[in-house]
Design a protein around this motif. Sequence first.
Motif, short mmCIF file in Angstrom:
data_model
loop_
_atom_site.label_atom_id
_atom_site.label_comp_id
_atom_site.label_asym_id
_atom_site.label_seq_id
_atom_site.Cartn_x
_atom_site.Cartn_y
_atom_site.Cartn_z
N UNK A 447 0.84 -1.20 0.00
CA UNK A 447 0.00 0.00 0.00
C UNK A 447 0.87 1.25 0.00
N UNK A 448 1.37 1.59 -1.19
CA UNK A 448 2.16 2.81 -1.36
C UNK A 448 1.26 3.84 -2.04
N UNK A 449 0.62 4.68 -1.23
CA UNK A 449 -0.39 5.61 -1.75
C UNK A 449 0.18 6.54 -2.81
N UNK A 450 1.38 7.09 -2.53
CA UNK A 450 1.98 8.04 -3.48
C UNK A 450 2.28 7.36 -4.82
N UNK A 451 2.83 6.15 -4.77
CA UNK A 451 3.16 5.43 -6.01
C UNK A 451 1.90 5.08 -6.78
N UNK A 452 0.87 4.65 -6.07
CA UNK A 452 -0.39 4.28 -6.73
C UNK A 452 -1.03 5.51 -7.38
N UNK A 453 -1.00 6.63 -6.68
CA UNK A 453 -1.54 7.88 -7.22
C UNK A 453 -0.80 8.27 -8.51
N UNK A 454 0.53 8.18 -8.47
CA UNK A 454 1.34 8.55 -9.65
C UNK A 454 1.08 7.61 -10.82
N UNK A 455 0.96 6.34 -10.53
CA UNK A 455 0.72 5.36 -11.59
C UNK A 455 -0.62 5.62 -12.28
N UNK A 481 -8.22 26.74 -19.76
CA UNK A 481 -8.89 25.84 -18.82
C UNK A 481 -8.49 24.39 -19.06
N UNK A 482 -8.51 23.98 -20.31
CA UNK A 482 -8.17 22.59 -20.66
C UNK A 482 -6.70 22.31 -20.39
N UNK A 483 -5.82 23.25 -20.76
CA UNK A 483 -4.38 23.05 -20.54
C UNK A 483 -4.09 22.91 -19.05
N UNK A 484 -4.71 23.75 -18.23
CA UNK A 484 -4.49 23.67 -16.78
C UNK A 484 -4.93 22.33 -16.23
N UNK A 485 -6.07 21.84 -16.71
CA UNK A 485 -6.59 20.55 -16.24
C UNK A 485 -5.65 19.40 -16.62
N UNK A 486 -5.21 19.39 -17.87
CA UNK A 486 -4.36 18.30 -18.35
C UNK A 486 -2.97 18.36 -17.73
N UNK A 487 -2.46 19.55 -17.52
CA UNK A 487 -1.15 19.68 -16.89
C UNK A 487 -1.19 19.23 -15.43
N UNK A 488 -2.28 19.54 -14.73
CA UNK A 488 -2.39 19.12 -13.33
C UNK A 488 -2.40 17.60 -13.22
N UNK A 489 -2.92 16.94 -14.25
CA UNK A 489 -2.94 15.47 -14.26
C UNK A 489 -1.53 14.91 -14.41
N UNK A 490 -0.68 15.59 -15.18
CA UNK A 490 0.65 15.07 -15.47
C UNK A 490 1.70 15.48 -14.45
N UNK A 491 1.43 16.47 -13.65
CA UNK A 491 2.43 16.95 -12.69
C UNK A 491 2.90 15.83 -11.76
N UNK A 492 4.24 15.71 -11.65
CA UNK A 492 4.81 14.71 -10.76
C UNK A 492 4.80 13.30 -11.30
N UNK A 493 4.48 13.13 -12.58
CA UNK A 493 4.48 11.79 -13.20
C UNK A 493 5.61 11.71 -14.23
N UNK A 494 5.90 10.52 -14.74
CA UNK A 494 6.91 10.41 -15.81
C UNK A 494 6.54 11.20 -17.06
#
Length: 723
Positions: A447-455, A481-494
């Motif tokens: 149960x690695x919450x951070x890793x699961x969230x990133x994945x 609006x769309x760019x902000x939403x999509x970028x927030x999804x990718x932040x901190x991921x590969x």
Amino acid sequence: KVMRGDLKETNSFTTSSFAEYLYENGGADSTSSLLVRACDALMKLGYVGGIVDVCLACAANFGGTIKGTAAEEDEGADYRAYSKMNGQNSNANNEMLSWEIDLYHNNNADKTEEQHMLQQNLEHSTPLVTNSPYRNTNISNYIATGTPNRSNGYSPSRNASNSNVLVATSTTPQSNPSSPSPSQMIVQGVEVTSLDARKCCHSILLYHLGTLLDPNKLQLVHQKQYLAETMLSVCAASQDTLFQHSLYEHLLENQHVDILLRISSPMLEQYLENKVATSNKGHSDDGMNHELLWRYYVVHNRHQSAYEVMKSRATTETVPLVLDKRMECLTRAINSAVVALSVSAGVGHDSKNDRSVQSLELTNLEEQLEVAGLQKRILSAVIDQNAIQTRNEQQAQGNIIIDTSNEEVIQRLSTSLLSVSELYNTYAGPMGLYELCLSILLCCRHNDIAAIDTLWRTILGLIMPTPPLASSSGDSDFTETVIALLQSLRNGTPLDKDEEGNSTCLTAFESGDWINSIKAKVISLGKELYGKGADYTFPMHLLVDTLEGFRRVHEYIKDKSEDSSDPTIPSNFSTNKITFRSSTASAWPFQIFVDVGVPYSVIIGTYSVLLGNFERMGQHPSIRIHFLKCIAEILMFWVESASGRSGRGGEPLLINGSGSGCNDMNAAESSSVQLAKALSEGMRSNIDGYKASLEALVGGNPGEVSKILSMMNDVENVLRRFG
């Protein structure tokens, strides 16, 4: 003919082909062998046990043993009677049986002219059967040739196993100096080893056994079956190791494996264990020897031993074995372990601690098989990636470039059982196999919450349109609006610093083509992860928040783009002019969770928690109204599904038009059962709470609030029918 090589296939003799040649070229009457003729007569009488006793008794004179046969019981009495009649001292433990006296001696005085000519020819010829196990042998000279002559005073020794020729030993003083000495050969000109003699006796026995087991040679099926069972039981009782091995090989060569494995014998078990040991040393590795031993243990209800054989086969790294075979062995080991555990529990002779150890071993083995399944999926993904890379290189450069590192990875993944840690850190993670990373975390219950969230955000980000790294000054509010939403999804991921997209992502987002891909991916992964004992790998709060965020922005942009009279976009995401959509047509996020099999109460509970968080954080009323609308949609869907009615406007409430979502619910927990349980736990008071939150909202659209309240009232009306 055997000695002169007048056979078509002189190099393919098996344990029974010597006798087969005899019988297929004139039958028993065509030979002077008394043993062959005696066995033929016993076969006609149906006395198959006698065939075994006679053949093994004869073979015993050349190093075999009669222990375990009926001849062992008769040996002493028969020989003592004969010795007394001839005035000799008896020694029943070392001498032959009375009926064997002179059976193997061929007296020249009794030979016919034809036999003398054959003998002379053999003395001056070189045997042509060079590669046969029966080379340098003449069946007519050592299997009861000629008429027994008791006057010569010679008999073969039962201790001839270490001799390389058939010798004669004297039982009476020799008066004739020209008589053969104890070291002289009975068969002149042809060396016949003791091993040859024993194998030939065995071949005659096995020929008759093969006749009984061959459905094409005799018509009386029931009689054949009885005689075959009788003969096999007598054979199995023998303690002659060489004969037992000849018997086993004969049954294997003639595809009588089931018959072989029914023999309950320590000698057979040792034989199979030796074959397994030989395989483990690398002499052969087709797996047949392990399978035979495993099947033997299963047939004789020795399931713990069967488990150990297959476990060893699966986990021994020194034995080259492909992954599929290792998984097959693990599966067999698990099946045997389950039976062994149930048997030990039923019998009760094992201690509780022993059963606990067995249970723990079974659990570990099941986990190992699960990890092996993940390894197979990683292997398939690597092979696919390698194939795509090779095709791309071939198209770009006109030739194939082999990636040695990938070949090494494929080799290791396809031949070894790797640990879950190595699979995650060495292969799945670095190779971008994010879905398999989630499956690995499920398998090892990590149960690695951070890793699961990133994945999960990475998986969703790969499906959504790729945004530019930053919005430009000329971008519209829609695009920002769309760019902000999509970028927030990718932040901190590969994907955070992945290839840069462009402003056309707005068009791709607005089209909504990504919705079906998102639904398919989340449902597929959800069915694999949810309800397997590690639900944290399917993070409901993250997924509800993310997917509803996609839905809310998508609906907002669609509504604004349809309203050409008002091109401005309020920066606060107000939904003042949103047209209230059909609850079943646009509520795709929660329908995903229903399809996965998440209980309704868990779905509503997740939405309620997020709603409470937004209220505490003072989020904009439009966001809270959106989540209250979602809750109303879920409630309406739930009660209509439980009552079997269709949704508003005649739209069917069953997802995908087939009801698959309801059918995939946890074991018998249908929507009606879940609803009854929720009502007993205070569902009506929860609805009152939602209505109170709506009425207390400040700054919301009164028209939209009114429609949501109307939905809540409809739900309550339906619930009254449930009492």
